[in-house]
Design a protein around this motif. Structure first.
Motif, PDB file in Angstrom:
ATOM      1  N   GLY A 127       0.784  -1.226   0.000  1.00 48.40           N
ATOM      2  CA  GLY A 127       0.000   0.000   0.000  1.00 48.40           C
ATOM      3  C   GLY A 127       0.816   1.276   0.000  1.00 48.40           C
ATOM      4  N   PHE A 128       2.109   1.163  -0.269  1.00 49.58           N
ATOM      5  CA  PHE A 128       2.946   2.361  -0.320  1.00 49.58           C
ATOM      6  C   PHE A 128       2.554   3.217  -1.516  1.00 49.58           C
ATOM      7  N   ARG A 129       2.536   4.522  -1.302  1.00 49.38           N
ATOM      8  CA  ARG A 129       2.329   5.450  -2.408  1.00 49.38           C
ATOM      9  C   ARG A 129       3.665   5.688  -3.123  1.00 49.38           C
ATOM     10  N   THR A 130       3.590   6.387  -4.265  1.00 49.66           N
ATOM     11  CA  THR A 130       4.783   6.593  -5.101  1.00 49.66           C
ATOM     12  C   THR A 130       5.896   7.292  -4.332  1.00 49.66           C
ATOM     13  N   THR A 131       5.528   8.327  -3.572  1.00 46.08           N
ATOM     14  CA  THR A 131       6.546   9.075  -2.822  1.00 46.08           C
ATOM     15  C   THR A 131       7.194   8.205  -1.761  1.00 46.08           C
ATOM     16  N   LYS A 132       6.408   7.395  -1.073  1.00 45.97           N
ATOM     17  CA  LYS A 132       6.953   6.539  -0.014  1.00 45.97           C
ATOM     18  C   LYS A 132       7.810   5.415  -0.615  1.00 45.97           C
ATOM     19  N   ILE A 133       7.411   4.925  -1.778  1.00 47.87           N
ATOM     20  CA  ILE A 133       8.248   3.912  -2.453  1.00 47.87           C
ATOM     21  C   ILE A 133       9.600   4.524  -2.803  1.00 47.87           C
ATOM     22  N   LEU A 134       9.549   5.777  -3.258  1.00 48.47           N
ATOM     23  CA  LEU A 134      10.795   6.453  -3.628  1.00 48.47           C
ATOM     24  C   LEU A 134      11.705   6.654  -2.412  1.00 48.47           C
ATOM     25  N   THR A 135      11.141   7.161  -1.319  1.00 48.97           N
ATOM     26  CA  THR A 135      11.962   7.503  -0.153  1.00 48.97           C
ATOM     27  C   THR A 135      12.370   6.283   0.672  1.00 48.97           C
ATOM     28  N   ASP A 136      11.502   5.257   0.705  1.00 45.52           N
ATOM     29  CA  ASP A 136      11.780   4.109   1.574  1.00 45.52           C
ATOM     30  C   ASP A 136      12.402   2.924   0.853  1.00 45.52           C
ATOM     31  N   VAL A 137      12.279   2.872  -0.473  1.00 47.64           N
ATOM     32  CA  VAL A 137      12.782   1.707  -1.211  1.00 47.64           C
ATOM     33  C   VAL A 137      13.818   2.119  -2.265  1.00 47.64           C
ATOM     34  N   GLN A 138      13.397   2.969  -3.198  1.00 43.90           N
ATOM     35  CA  GLN A 138      14.253   3.253  -4.349  1.00 43.90           C
ATOM     36  C   GLN A 138      15.501   4.065  -3.976  1.00 43.90           C
ATOM     37  N   LEU A 139      15.311   5.127  -3.169  1.00 41.45           N
ATOM     38  CA  LEU A 139      16.482   5.947  -2.820  1.00 41.45           C
ATOM     39  C   LEU A 139      17.490   5.189  -1.958  1.00 41.45           C
ATOM     40  N   PRO A 140      17.054   4.467  -0.902  1.00 44.31           N
ATOM     41  CA  PRO A 140      18.051   3.709  -0.127  1.00 44.31           C
ATOM     42  C   PRO A 140      18.788   2.654  -0.967  1.00 44.31           C
ATOM     43  N   CYS A 141      18.038   1.984  -1.863  1.00 46.60           N
ATOM     44  CA  CYS A 141      18.671   0.943  -2.681  1.00 46.60           C
ATOM     45  C   CYS A 141      19.617   1.535  -3.731  1.00 46.60           C
ATOM     46  N   SER A 142      19.332   2.761  -4.179  1.00 43.02           N
ATOM     47  CA  SER A 142      20.184   3.370  -5.207  1.00 43.02           C
ATOM     48  C   SER A 142      21.346   4.165  -4.612  1.00 43.02           C
TER      49      SER A 142
END
Length: 238
Positions: A127-142
């Motif tokens: 249920g993550f929104r786009t912004t939360k996916i970016l801050t919690d998943v994509q940015l840490p992984c990148s």
């Protein structure tokens, strides 16, 4: 190397500490501006996939720019509008920023695109929104690739900031330009050594920072450590 060990060269307005401070000031300001431009644009392209070909071409074009030629051109265009020293500082910063943007931009974009799609899908499923996916998943992984781009950009800035001396500004480039003008090869060698040492120092500093803030799971340090431990535990066979 005698130039470096002469105490007279370590004091005064033209002393080595002052030149190092000026060199660092130009480098840090240029890196901050480049990061402020390149990271948001890289994130946007990485998330949306828009403008990939345009940015790839632009990044390659910026890498091919002749630094000294561009610096002189910008001085001719900008300095008449600024009667103060800013008319020479601003062109130097523009050249350094243009050199630093491509590695940060391309690495940020590549880092976002390289995030495991399964992790993004799992976040969406939770249920993550786009912004939360970016801050919690994509940015840490990148983060490893983004920091690698910043590291590469900083090395390019430090090595290229010597061109500021061509337009009568300070920094370690003064040792190279003044040494050449005076046929003082000891001074030129001192300038080259100091620039190389500064680049090596900040390269290692950023490597340590990267190890501190990036999750060990992303760098596979835990995997290597566990594999080494398993290897040690294997009993010897006869």
């Amino acid at each position: 190397m005698n130039y470096l060990f002469d105490p007279a060269h370590w004091t005064g307005a033209d002393g080595i500490p002052n030149l190092i401070g000026e060199h660092l000031l130009y480098s840090v300001i240029a890196l901050a501006i480049a990061a402020a431009i390149a990271i948001p644009v890289g994130i946007y392209i990485g998330v949306t996939g828009k403008g990939v070909f345009l940015i790839a071409g632009l990044a390659n074009a910026l890498r091919a720019l002749p630094s000294v030629g561009l610096l002189i051109l910008l001085v001719l265009l900008i300095s008449p509008a600024f009667p103060s020293k800013m008319g020479y500082i601003l062109p130097s910063l523009i050249v350094l920023v243009l050199l630093a943007v491509p590695p940060i931009l391309t690495n940020t974009y590549a880092g976002i695109r390289a995030v495991d799609a399964a992790a993004v899908d799992a976040a969406k499923g939770m249920g993550f929104r786009t912004t939360k996916i970016l801050t919690d998943v994509q940015l840490p992984c990148s983060l490893p690739l983004v920091l690698s781009g910043v590291r590469s950009a900083l090395l390019q800035i430090i090595s290229t900031a010597t061109i500021a001396a061509y337009i009568s500004l300070g920094g370690l480039g003064r040792l190279l330009i003044d040494g050449k003008a005076q046929n003082d090869y000891s001074q030129m060698v001192a300038g080259a050594v100091l620039v190389a040492l500064m680049a090596l120092f900040f390269d290692q500093l950023l490597a340590i920072i990267t190890r501190r803030i990036v999750s060990p799971g992303l760098t596979r340090r835990l995997v290597k450590t566990a594999a080494a431990a398993d290897t040690v535990k294997i009993p010897a066979t006869v």
